[in-house]
Motif scaffolding. Sequence first.
Motif: not given
Length: 188
Positions: A106-111
Amino acid sequence: MILEPFPPALPYDFVFKLARDSHDLEGYHKLRREIFCEEQHVFETDDRDLFDESAMPIVCKSLIAGMEDTVVGVVRIDERSSGLWYGSRLGVSSGFRRLRHISPGVAVRNLQPCYAALGALGAGLIYKAVSTACALGCHEFLATVQQQNARFFQRLHWQPLENIMLHGLPHVLMRADLNHYAAAKKVA
């Protein structure tokens, strides 16, 4: 032997984004009605107001097998004067408010950072709202927060400014500390 029913399986992967297509906008308004009209009874039948004409709607959608599914969180942002932005109508579907496990993706996908211990989806919506406004030239970001949620916002680096009554309920006017919110790398 008696078998107990299993609790419903909740997704643990999400995307935070601007609501642009008709499906996202329909889910955005439906969830707002569920929260602010049916559940909290702040409004009778619809919570839309004049700010909706210029506001940017943001949604959190669950992902199932990597595909967008249901709108489970909402917030809107709008610029009220040059560089002064407001966030409002923040809400998370009741079944997702106490979510404690989310995918690291989630953190990676949403930056953006994820705050599983703080109410993952509400915190994620707040971060998406403020960081999007910062990317669009925000110099000050305010929100009127229901009084019972003010402490949650303080843990996310917001300062209370004043107590006010809004829609017959006690609210707190709060300001985000923009030093804790990086401008979004992409506004989407």
